[in-house]
Design a protein around this motif. Structure first.
Motif, PDB file in Angstrom:
ATOM      1  N   ARG A   1     -20.200   5.204  -6.288  1.00 42.91           N
ATOM      2  CA  ARG A   1     -20.109   3.772  -6.596  1.00 42.91           C
ATOM      3  C   ARG A   1     -20.753   2.934  -5.490  1.00 42.91           C
ATOM      4  NH1 ARG A   1     -13.786   3.394  -8.704  1.00 42.91           N
ATOM      5  NH2 ARG A   1     -14.069   4.682 -10.559  1.00 42.91           N
TER       6      ARG A   1
ATOM      7  N   LYS B   1     -10.544   4.957   2.347  1.00 45.20           N
ATOM      8  CA  LYS B   1     -11.402   4.119   1.518  1.00 45.20           C
ATOM      9  C   LYS B   1     -10.606   3.157   0.638  1.00 45.20           C
ATOM     10  CE  LYS B   1     -14.982   7.701   1.319  1.00 45.20           C
ATOM     11  NZ  LYS B   1     -15.730   8.649   0.446  1.00 45.20           N
TER      12      LYS B   1
ATOM     13  N   HIS C   1      -8.203   3.931  -1.719  1.00 46.49           N
ATOM     14  CA  HIS C   1      -7.967   4.390  -3.090  1.00 46.49           C
ATOM     15  C   HIS C   1      -6.630   5.126  -3.185  1.00 46.49           C
ATOM     16  CE1 HIS C   1     -11.992   3.223  -4.368  1.00 46.49           C
ATOM     17  NE2 HIS C   1     -12.475   3.838  -3.301  1.00 46.49           N
TER      18      HIS C   1
ATOM     19  N   GLU D   1       0.836  -1.200   0.000  1.00 45.61           N
ATOM     20  CA  GLU D   1       0.000   0.000   0.000  1.00 45.61           C
ATOM     21  C   GLU D   1       0.871   1.251   0.000  1.00 45.61           C
ATOM     22  OE1 GLU D   1      -3.816   1.972   2.358  1.00 45.61           O
ATOM     23  OE2 GLU D   1      -2.811   0.212   3.194  1.00 45.61           O
TER      24      GLU D   1
ATOM     25  N   LEU E   1      -5.765   6.821  -6.590  1.00 45.30           N
ATOM     26  CA  LEU E   1      -6.360   8.133  -6.846  1.00 45.30           C
ATOM     27  C   LEU E   1      -5.626   9.229  -6.080  1.00 45.30           C
ATOM     28  CD1 LEU E   1     -10.184   7.289  -6.795  1.00 45.30           C
ATOM     29  CD2 LEU E   1      -8.761   7.841  -8.784  1.00 45.30           C
TER      30      LEU E   1
ATOM     31  N   ARG F   1     -10.693   4.645   8.354  1.00 44.54           N
ATOM     32  CA  ARG F   1     -10.730   3.363   7.649  1.00 44.54           C
ATOM     33  C   ARG F   1     -11.682   2.398   8.354  1.00 44.54           C
ATOM     34  NH1 ARG F   1      -5.634   0.474   4.975  1.00 44.54           N
ATOM     35  NH2 ARG F   1      -6.133   2.163   3.539  1.00 44.54           N
TER      36      ARG F   1
ATOM     37  N   ALA G   1     -12.498  13.120  -7.602  1.00 39.38           N
ATOM     38  CA  ALA G   1     -12.297  11.686  -7.341  1.00 39.38           C
ATOM     39  C   ALA G   1     -13.182  11.216  -6.191  1.00 39.38           C
ATOM     40  CB  ALA G   1     -10.833  11.395  -7.033  1.00 39.38           C
ATOM     41  N   SER G   2     -13.316  12.032  -5.151  1.00 44.85           N
ATOM     42  CA  SER G   2     -14.146  11.651  -4.014  1.00 44.85           C
ATOM     43  C   SER G   2     -15.610  11.556  -4.424  1.00 44.85           C
ATOM     44  CB  SER G   2     -14.004  12.702  -2.892  1.00 44.85           C
ATOM     45  OG  SER G   2     -12.674  12.729  -2.401  1.00 44.85           O
TER      46      SER G   2
ATOM     47  N   SER H   1       1.866   2.099  -3.446  1.00 45.37           N
ATOM     48  CA  SER H   1       0.787   2.748  -4.198  1.00 45.37           C
ATOM     49  C   SER H   1       0.660   4.217  -3.814  1.00 45.37           C
ATOM     50  CB  SER H   1      -0.540   2.020  -3.970  1.00 45.37           C
ATOM     51  OG  SER H   1      -1.045   2.269  -2.667  1.00 45.37           O
TER      52      SER H   1
ATOM     53  N   VAL I   1     -15.985   8.289  -6.454  1.00 48.77           N
ATOM     54  CA  VAL I   1     -15.941   7.119  -5.567  1.00 48.77           C
ATOM     55  C   VAL I   1     -17.198   7.028  -4.733  1.00 48.77           C
ATOM     56  CG1 VAL I   1     -14.759   6.145  -3.570  1.00 48.77           C
ATOM     57  CG2 VAL I   1     -13.424   7.027  -5.489  1.00 48.77           C
TER      58      VAL I   1
ATOM     59  N   LEU J   1      -9.764   9.517   0.970  1.00 42.01           N
ATOM     60  CA  LEU J   1      -9.548   8.551  -0.107  1.00 42.01           C
ATOM     61  C   LEU J   1      -8.638   7.408   0.346  1.00 42.01           C
ATOM     62  CD1 LEU J   1      -9.110  10.846  -3.255  1.00 42.01           C
ATOM     63  CD2 LEU J   1     -10.954   9.212  -2.840  1.00 42.01           C
TER      64      LEU J   1
END
Length: 429
Positions: A429, A371, A373, A237, A376, A297, A422-423, A240, A426, A368
């Motif tokens: 969805r 969540k 992401h 992570e 993103l 989280r 982006a938020s 990323s 997301v 983000l």
């Protein structure tokens, strides 16, 4: 016959009652976000004092050289951490200090070896005009390791619930740094290397002390054990998020690298004198977002994370603080720094607004991360960096430090817009 229990009107099993303001204040002061903010405010206060002392002692060119060395260090720390400072906090909860320290040490081991090898190679093969010499390279490399370890201890402190230790370490660092800088000011030291060395010594001392203390603490009863698989997930992570961490640091610091190349180190001295102070505006929101990553989280996994009110809170803070900070700085620059720095007034407003946009983006990106992401988040930070760097290249040659300030505003604004879009995507969805 059972003993009659009389409960104090100011206490309960759930904590202090409303009628006990002292206990309530104590509870607030024990909040991790408040302690993180306190450490940042202290660091910021010392940074402002250091800025004034250096401005009063060094020429704008020498002040710019110190700023340049510090920016190289701050960028190098991200290469060492590889994005793990936030993934560590989001992944580890209810763990003991000693295992957490050892886990983070494993995360830093390989990057540290590669970094030190790179520093040696650079000194050996780089042309003379591109290297400041082995002593400065060694100081920069050592301070980069210290700063990376310090950021790691921040993440560890949040994860293990010992933020107060981290705050005390920063108090020690601040007192040491301020004492040494005052000494350099009184003795009229004019060599940039001596001022930089003060940062190295002040940063290393408390970091080593508290790591030694944490490693000697016993494992807490009921603490969650750490395993290699979890550390690999933290690394994954973190990778990323690494483009986000690197782009964020570049977005924050690359202006200090571009200004000397496209303008002068004297211009950097003027610019840094203001930018160092405006950055403080975003610190409370960033401390809040960092301290809440784990809770956000957990709330997201339970389906109870409400992002809207959190972002609105950050925006309200910015709307209140921006005019106050901008007005105060505009009035204080000449009294604090002297008439030689009067030209720096032109960058106050754009830099303060930029800091406000940056503050709100920290909350949006933190949500983000909570969540899951990370991609993103990296995309948002990269977008901000690309916009800011392009603006620096276009604006600094013509407009000098004002062009750099507007470039920062454009970059931070682009990052925030990307994060908000982006938020929203997301959230649907």
């Amino acid at each position: 016959m059972s003993e009659l229990r009389v409960e104090s009107p100011t206490t309960s099993e759930d904590g202090p009652r409303r009628g006990d303001p002292v206990a309530l204040v104590g509870k607030v002061l024990r909040e991790p976000s408040v302690q993180l903010l306190a450490s940042q405010i202290l660091t910021g206060g010392v940074a402002m004092a250091a800025n004034i002392l250096m401005v009063r002692s060094l020429t704008p060119t020498n002040r710019g050289e110190v700023a340049l060395m510090l920016q190289v260090v701050y960028l190098a720390t991200q290469l060492l951490l590889l994005g793990t400072e936030r993934s560590f906090v989001a992944s580890y909860h209810n763990v003991s200090p000693a295992p957490a320290v050892r886990a983070y040490a494993r995360l830093l081991a390989v990057p540290t070896l590669v970094f030190l090898g790179g520093a040696v190679v650079w000194q050996l093969v780089a042309p003379g005009r591109l290297t400041p010499g082995p002593l400065i390279v060694a100081m920069i490399a050592w301070f980069a390791l210290i700063e990376a370890t310090s950021l790691a201890t921040r993440s560890i402190a949040i994860a293990v619930g010992r933020v107060r230790d981290f705050m005390m370490a920063r108090v020690i660092e601040a007192l040491l740094l301020l004492g040494m800088l005052v000494g350099l000011y009184v003795t009229e030291a004019h060599h940039p290397e001596m001022w930089f060395l003060a940062y190295v010594i002040a940063g290393a001392t408390p970091t080593v002390i508290y790591l030694w203390i944490w490693l000697r603490l016993p494992v807490v009863e009921g603490a969650v054990p750490l395993d290699a698989d979890e550390n690999r997930r933290v690394r994954k992570e973190g990778l990323s998020l690494f483009p986000a961490a690197l782009s964020n640091m570049a977005m924050l610091r690359v202006d200090r690298l571009v200004i000397p190349a496209l303008a002068s180190t004297a211009a950097l001295g003027h610019y840094t004198s203001v930018a160092t102070m405006t950055e403080l505006l975003a610190w409370p929101i960033r401390a809040y977002a960092d301290s809440r990553l784990g809770k956000w989280r957990a709330a997201h996994q339970d389906g109870g994370l409400r992002a809207g009110p959190i972002v609105v809170m950050a925006a309200m803070y910015v709307l209140v603080m921006v005019p106050m900070v901008a007005g105060g700085l505009h009035l204080l620059i000449e009294p604090l720094f002297g008439h030689e720095y009067a030209d720096a007034k032109v960058v106050v407003l754009p830099l303060v607004v930029a800091a406000g946009l940056y503050a709100v983006s920290r909350v949006s990106l933190g949500l983000l991360i909570a969540k899951g992401h990370g991609g993103l988040v990296s995309a948002a930070e990269i977008a901000g960096f690309v916009v800011s760097f392009a603006a620096y290249v276009l604006l600094i040659p013509k407009h000098g430090i004002l062009g750099a300030a507007w470039g920062s505003l454009a970059g931070y604004g682009a990052c925030l817009v990307f994060a908000m879009v982006a938020s929203r995507i997301v959230g649907r969805r």
